[in-house]
Design a protein around this motif. Structure first.
Motif, PDB file in Angstrom:
ATOM      1  N   VAL A  55       0.839  -1.205   0.000  1.00  0.00           N
ATOM      2  CA  VAL A  55       0.000   0.000   0.000  1.00  0.00           C
ATOM      3  C   VAL A  55       0.870   1.250   0.000  1.00  0.00           C
ATOM      4  CG1 VAL A  55      -1.710   1.291   1.322  1.00  0.00           C
ATOM      5  CG2 VAL A  55      -1.903  -1.201   1.144  1.00  0.00           C
ATOM      6  N   ALA A 156     -13.912  -3.855  -2.085  1.00  0.00           N
ATOM      7  CA  ALA A 156     -12.910  -4.386  -1.158  1.00  0.00           C
ATOM      8  C   ALA A 156     -12.926  -3.635   0.170  1.00  0.00           C
ATOM      9  CB  ALA A 156     -11.524  -4.303  -1.786  1.00  0.00           C
ATOM     10  N   LEU A 159      -9.550  -1.303   1.187  1.00  0.00           N
ATOM     11  CA  LEU A 159      -9.257   0.001   0.600  1.00  0.00           C
ATOM     12  C   LEU A 159      -9.102   1.051   1.688  1.00  0.00           C
ATOM     13  CD1 LEU A 159     -11.922   0.052  -2.264  1.00  0.00           C
ATOM     14  CD2 LEU A 159      -9.447  -0.122  -2.576  1.00  0.00           C
ATOM     15  N   GLU A 161     -10.272   4.068   3.661  1.00  0.00           N
ATOM     16  CA  GLU A 161     -11.690   4.297   3.901  1.00  0.00           C
ATOM     17  C   GLU A 161     -12.273   5.416   3.041  1.00  0.00           C
ATOM     18  OE1 GLU A 161     -13.543   2.276   5.337  1.00  0.00           O
ATOM     19  OE2 GLU A 161     -11.993   1.035   6.232  1.00  0.00           O
ATOM     20  N   GLN A 163     -11.449   6.090   0.028  1.00  0.00           N
ATOM     21  CA  GLN A 163     -11.650   5.532  -1.305  1.00  0.00           C
ATOM     22  C   GLN A 163     -12.854   4.596  -1.314  1.00  0.00           C
ATOM     23  OE1 GLN A 163      -8.122   3.688  -2.845  1.00  0.00           O
ATOM     24  NE2 GLN A 163      -9.008   3.283  -4.840  1.00  0.00           N
ATOM     25  N   ARG A 164     -13.018   3.837  -0.245  1.00  0.00           N
ATOM     26  CA  ARG A 164     -14.175   2.943  -0.150  1.00  0.00           C
ATOM     27  C   ARG A 164     -15.475   3.744  -0.057  1.00  0.00           C
ATOM     28  NH1 ARG A 164     -17.059  -0.792   3.209  1.00  0.00           N
ATOM     29  NH2 ARG A 164     -17.298  -2.708   2.007  1.00  0.00           N
ATOM     30  N   LYS A 167     -16.417   4.753  -3.538  1.00  0.00           N
ATOM     31  CA  LYS A 167     -16.908   3.605  -4.306  1.00  0.00           C
ATOM     32  C   LYS A 167     -18.324   3.224  -3.882  1.00  0.00           C
ATOM     33  CE  LYS A 167     -12.673   1.318  -5.848  1.00  0.00           C
ATOM     34  NZ  LYS A 167     -13.090   1.195  -7.249  1.00  0.00           N
TER      35      LYS A 167
END
Length: 284
Positions: A55, A156, A159, A161, A163-164, A167
């Motif tokens: 990461v 996922a 990721l 948070e 970015q999640r 999404k």
């Protein structure tokens, strides 16, 4: 890359008894992981212990891109590639798959998910392609026996948070669950800020469970802030990286100026420090 640099690298690999190119990298990792003559640190690593480095290297790539430093980008991409090779080597040692399997899998996936490029299909625009991509992913999950048919399936959990959050919001928007424009999103942002303010007051008053509620309200505030960025077609990570860079640049300049004039920031009141901050901002 300069020819002399390439020659020097080839000589170094030859001196170590290793080939060049991707085969050389695979050989390097195999040597590092050798339990007898390898590197003790590399030998003891696992998928879980290496994951944080993977990461981190991805963020280093993004940082080099932000700085438009192509020489550094080359090196950081190499570091990221090493992470792929590292994971593939550990999997090969367990008899699960190898680097060639990783390459074959991504080749197959890219061809399968781009029928408009490789199979004669047609797609109107990038937005339509995104919808087709998500539909293909759903079909693949169903073929694997995944019975989760939610619009949010397959996002996922590993990721970052922020970015999640984006999404999740995009997936919900794809089925119509979205604000129609930026005004209601900004109104919601103000509403969440007011709720955060109320919970700070509750914490100060010593109310039971107030800190837990404060955490929840701050989470809501950040989630809506991510939605603001999504509506503005702004990458949250890139925006936050630039904000961090700006703060660091200004703070370091403020430190230097205060050191020249007052011996440093320590001991200055907040109001005095803020004067330096404003001077730096005006200078920019």
């Amino acid at each position: 890359m300069a020819e002399q640099e390439q020659d020097a690298q080839a000589d170094a690999m030859a001196a170590a008894g290793l080939p060049t190119g991707i085969e050389g990298l695979l050989a390097v990792m195999a040597r590092l992981r050798d339990p007898v003559r390898g590197c003790p640190w590399d030998v003891k690593q696992t998928f879980a212990s290496i994951a944080p480095y993977t990461v981190e290297e991805a963020y280093e790539v993004a940082d080099a891109i932000d700085r438009d430093d192509l020489a550094d980008l080359r090196d950081e991409l190499g570091d990221l590639l090493l992470q792929v090779v590292f994971h593939a080597r550990m999997a090969e040692e367990q008899g699960a798959f190898d680097f060639a399997g990783v390459v074959d899998a991504i080749n197959d996936k890219m061809v399968r998910r781009h029928p408009h490029v490789f199979a004669g299909a047609s797609v109107e625009d990038a937005e339509a392609q995104t919808a087709a991509w998500e539909a293909q992913k759903r079909q693949e999950r169903a073929a694997r026996g995944d019975t989760d048919d939610s619009a949010l399936a397959g996002i996922a959990r590993g990721l970052p948070e922020w970015q999640r959050a984006v999404k999740l919001q995009k997936r919900a928007a794809a089925v119509g669950f979205d604000w129609p424009g930026i005004d209601p999103v900004l109104a919601k942002l103000h509403e969440e800020a007011d709720e955060v303010r109320a919970e700070f007051a509750a914490v100060a008053a010593g109310e039971a469970d107030a800190h837990q509620r404060l955490e929840e309200e701050i989470g809501d505030l950040l989630f809506v802030a991510a939605n603001v960025a999504r509506h503005g077609k702004v990458d949250v990570g890139a925006a936050l990286r630039r904000a961090n860079q700006k703060f660091e640049r200004r703070f370091r300049a403020m430190e230097a100026l205060a050191a020249d004039e007052r011996g440093g920031l320590a001991g200055l009141s907040l109001a005095e420090q803020d004067v330096y901050w404003e001077r730096i901002k005006r200078g920019e």
